[in-house]
Design an enzyme around this catalytic site. Sequence first.
Site, PDB file in Angstrom:
ATOM      1  N   TYR A 183       1.425   8.685  25.713  1.00 22.61           N
ATOM      2  CA  TYR A 183       2.367   9.127  24.868  1.00 22.61           C
ATOM      3  C   TYR A 183       2.234  10.774  25.081  1.00 22.61           C
ATOM      4  O   TYR A 183       3.381  11.388  24.663  1.00 22.61           O
ATOM      5  CB  TYR A 183       2.346   9.048  23.282  1.00 22.61           C
ATOM      6  CG  TYR A 183       2.547   7.441  23.035  1.00 22.61           C
ATOM      7  CD1 TYR A 183       3.012   6.545  23.915  1.00 22.61           C
ATOM      8  CD2 TYR A 183       2.144   6.977  21.900  1.00 22.61           C
ATOM      9  CE1 TYR A 183       3.017   5.057  23.657  1.00 22.61           C
ATOM     10  CE2 TYR A 183       2.193   5.801  21.534  1.00 22.61           C
ATOM     11  CZ  TYR A 183       2.658   4.743  22.463  1.00 22.61           C
ATOM     12  OH  TYR A 183       2.768   3.298  22.169  1.00 22.61           O
TER      13      TYR A 183
ATOM     14  N   HIS B  99      -3.796  -0.725  27.343  1.00 27.31           N
ATOM     15  CA  HIS B  99      -2.255  -0.693  26.820  1.00 27.31           C
ATOM     16  C   HIS B  99      -1.499  -1.871  27.312  1.00 27.31           C
ATOM     17  O   HIS B  99      -0.705  -2.336  26.516  1.00 27.31           O
ATOM     18  CB  HIS B  99      -2.024   0.487  27.303  1.00 27.31           C
ATOM     19  CG  HIS B  99      -0.773   1.126  26.428  1.00 27.31           C
ATOM     20  ND1 HIS B  99      -0.349   2.413  26.322  1.00 27.31           N
ATOM     21  CD2 HIS B  99       0.344   0.497  26.090  1.00 27.31           C
ATOM     22  CE1 HIS B  99       0.631   2.647  25.752  1.00 27.31           C
ATOM     23  NE2 HIS B  99       1.219   1.252  25.392  1.00 27.31           N
TER      24      HIS B  99
END
Length: 280
Positions: free
Chosen positions: A55, A113
């Site tokens: 991010y 992830h």
Amino acid sequence: MTNESTTIPTLELNDGRTIPQLGFGVFKVDPAETERIVTDALEAGYRHIDTAAIYGNEEGVGRALAASGIARDELFVTTKLWNDRRGAADTRAALGESLEKLGLSHVDLYLIHWPTPQTVSPVETWETLATLRDEGLTTSIGVSNFDERYLPAILETGVIPAINQIELHPQFQQRAATALAAEHAIAIEAWGPLGQGKVDYAATVIGEIAERIGASWAQVTIAWHLASGRIVFPKSNRRERMDENLAAAGVQLSAADVAAIDALDQGAAGRVASDPAEVN
Ligand code: NAD
């Protein structure tokens, strides 16, 4: 709407740790705005923040946490290992980089992830997460996007994740993945809990329930997740929506309302984001 009186429910994980069931996610929150937005979220009452290395906003999250003055043990911070970091040495280095950016000595939860099935096996990486947990660099460990196709390889290691974070919202309920997780007491975190704003849930039975009980469609959707035992961290850049979403912890749904939302499931056709098979 104030959240001073909203009590955020907690869940106990299979490793004995406790997690706030409702948190705040920062996917697509601009790094330049992250400190301000996370500061707003903490002021609203959120104590659980979900970020990820990819991010690009861990530094902003860290600055907001530090500036808040909130005690470390009142916060629950998650970050995630990106797909280009694999294996023992690289995984250890990646967590170190995330901790540095967050300004923390440990995170509460570290996740792989994506399973990246077309690259290397996740087994060595997963076993490294267990070592990093044993060293105290993360309190709990888990995986993300490991649906029923990818979780078995993790389970075979004998190290059971505390969490599986998967796309899940009313039209995409991931029944096979959630059933497999339940067999191992793995808690489900639903990402995209509101359908990422891509589904008109207000036009479904959710809108009817919302009107009847005097809540918003987003609150009804969040309350449905909470009533179903899942962890959620809806994202919004706007303070009024942060407040609205947090107040969903006080919205009670009847069993019939929960069942009516359960009936919105469309199976695989309901997915609105990436299929883990295609993320490498
Ligand atoms: P989400 O379902 O939380 O949707 C966010 C969007 O919903 C916002 O951009 C806004 O447009 C809208 N929204 C928010 N509150 C609203 C309200 N009260 N009323 C009306 N609209 C509202 O989607 P998300 O951000 O993708 O998912 C939440 C979090 O999950 C992310 O921030 C991130 O932390 C995590 N996530 C993880 C993965 C993963 O691969 N592990 C992928 C995506 C997201």
